[in-house]
Write a protein that holds these residues in place. Sequence first.
Motif, mmCIF file in Angstrom:
data_model
loop_
_atom_site.group_PDB
_atom_site.id
_atom_site.type_symbol
_atom_site.label_atom_id
_atom_site.label_comp_id
_atom_site.label_asym_id
_atom_site.label_seq_id
_atom_site.Cartn_x
_atom_site.Cartn_y
_atom_site.Cartn_z
ATOM 1 N N CYS A 213 33.428 53.692 34.385
ATOM 2 C CA CYS A 213 33.816 52.440 33.753
ATOM 3 C C CYS A 213 33.343 51.319 34.824
ATOM 4 O O CYS A 213 33.543 51.426 36.042
ATOM 5 N N THR A 214 33.269 50.076 34.049
ATOM 6 C CA THR A 214 33.162 48.970 35.168
ATOM 7 C C THR A 214 33.707 47.635 34.455
ATOM 8 O O THR A 214 33.709 47.647 33.214
ATOM 9 N N VAL A 215 34.642 46.905 35.179
ATOM 10 C CA VAL A 215 35.346 45.800 34.848
ATOM 11 C C VAL A 215 34.834 44.695 35.522
ATOM 12 O O VAL A 215 34.496 44.672 36.717
ATOM 13 N N THR A 216 35.048 43.515 34.627
ATOM 14 C CA THR A 216 34.697 42.303 35.278
ATOM 15 C C THR A 216 35.800 41.271 34.858
ATOM 16 O O THR A 216 36.487 41.499 33.878
ATOM 17 N N GLY A 217 35.847 40.393 35.595
ATOM 18 C CA GLY A 217 36.945 39.257 35.410
ATOM 19 C C GLY A 217 36.721 38.101 36.471
ATOM 20 O O GLY A 217 35.943 37.969 37.061
ATOM 21 N N THR A 218 37.760 37.165 36.397
ATOM 22 C CA THR A 218 37.671 36.133 37.040
ATOM 23 C C THR A 218 39.421 36.035 37.840
ATOM 24 O O THR A 218 40.286 35.962 37.276
ATOM 25 N N THR A 219 39.133 35.930 39.156
ATOM 26 C CA THR A 219 40.317 35.437 40.116
ATOM 27 C C THR A 219 41.090 34.424 39.838
ATOM 28 O O THR A 219 40.490 33.353 39.358
ATOM 29 N N ALA A 220 42.231 34.441 40.504
ATOM 30 C CA ALA A 220 43.038 32.971 40.474
ATOM 31 C C ALA A 220 42.121 31.955 41.336
ATOM 32 O O ALA A 220 42.293 30.610 40.718
ATOM 33 N N ALA A 221 41.316 32.227 42.042
ATOM 34 C CA ALA A 221 40.632 31.166 42.907
ATOM 35 C C ALA A 221 39.172 31.027 42.076
ATOM 36 O O ALA A 221 38.669 30.098 42.353
ATOM 37 N N GLY A 222 39.022 31.352 40.857
ATOM 38 C CA GLY A 222 37.902 30.990 39.890
ATOM 39 C C GLY A 222 36.842 31.970 40.197
ATOM 40 O O GLY A 222 35.558 31.673 39.656
ATOM 41 N N GLN A 223 36.855 32.906 41.138
ATOM 42 C CA GLN A 223 35.842 33.913 41.442
ATOM 43 C C GLN A 223 35.534 34.846 40.376
ATOM 44 O O GLN A 223 36.457 35.487 39.923
ATOM 45 N N ALA A 224 34.159 34.998 40.053
ATOM 46 C CA ALA A 224 33.866 35.981 39.255
ATOM 47 C C ALA A 224 33.591 37.242 40.066
ATOM 48 O O ALA A 224 32.859 37.635 40.931
#
Length: 462
Positions: A213-224
């Motif tokens: 499993c691999t997950v991507t997202g964006t943090t509250a600071a806008g970091q990928a």
Amino acid sequence: MDTCKNCGKPLENPDQELCPACRAVENAKARTRREEKAGHARRRRMNRTTRKMLIAVCVLAVVFTGLCVTATVMYDKYNPDEFIASVDAALEAGDARALKNLLKGEDLTVSDEGAAALCRAFTDAAQREALRGQLEDQVVDGGAQGAFPALGVEKESVFFGYSRYSLTVHSVRLLLSSPVQNLRLSLDGVPRTGEQTADGILYQNLFPGLYTCTVTGTTAAGQAVEGDATDLALLSSVEPTVFSGALPIADITVSGCVNDGAVITVDGAAVEQKSVNGVVTLPQVAVGSTIGMQYTAPWGAVTTASVQFADKTVTALAFENPVTEGGVPATGELNTLLTAHYAAYLDALNNQDTALISGCTEEYKAALAQGVVSDTHKANLYVMGTAECNPSAIKSTAADGTARVSCYVKLTYTYSDRESHEETPATAYRVYTFTWADGWKVSASADSTEEAYNAASVDALP
């Protein structure tokens, strides 16, 4: 006289063809022939019966052998132990094709990819042993539960109590729960689409097995951010497997902010969080991020510091060795301030009026007041000349949020006797200190010398 046809002896009875002796012999032969004929008939009848019996026995033997072979074949084919052994062998060998032939989907379609994922889930011998025990229980009791709720046994009646066995697979679910935004999930490199719920993103109708499993997202600071590739076993059809995404993020605190008004950045991007009593709390920061602090003081000094978030287990960080640049008024600005202040001071002397003193703090004004109203200066009239600081020795300090600048100053002016009007030029050397108080203002001064002015020792300045 008639004779015996057989031996030639005279016959006593002409009506007979044989003498008594030959006739007895012939009668004996006739009886023997009759008996032999009857014996042949009996033997023929016995042989026919024996053949029939042998044929019957052979037929029965063939039927029995066929039944035995059939029973053996049926037992081998529909033996539950053989079925379980086949499942175990396919899993141990990682033979997805062989396993696929043993599978039956309850609410999903059996595929090569699904069978391969199921094989990967049971590479461990202990896992296979646990599955074997579960299947043995389910062969006896179809309602038996085990460690792998998504797997079961189905029996299909075939012939005289024999059953065909299949390994049934039920769909499983995965709940992706993470605070980051724009979550995306891939299983074995294949993107999946889920449904947003109150608890996270729910992925349904998945084939049971082991997936990377691999997950991507964006943090509250806008970091990928991208999570670590994680092997996840999905083998429960009862409750969804919960996965946080293995994202390299954490909530962190950073102390050492020089001012609660400082701008905090994450990888160069400003965030809305501010420090409280010198400590700022930042959510969802990616490992490897650089946390920056920049504070611009009212007098223009810019203090910066940074720290890197390198270890997910260490979330209490601190800004160390901050660097302050700027905030020191230029030489021309200092000269202008000094000229205005000293001119006002001389004007106050000329008029014996402390209210005319300007360009300084109230504390310093009060310190000058006594000299302004003394009789010492009544006889003279002062005229401002120039005020020049030595640009080679300007010292800036800050303490308790207060900025100070000190410098060596050369003052020129003239004074004249009010009665004789005789003018006398004068030069004074002093050390002036400025303090920021909604602008730079003189806060202190002390006598100095021409030598000190020329030497321009920063270390000697207050």
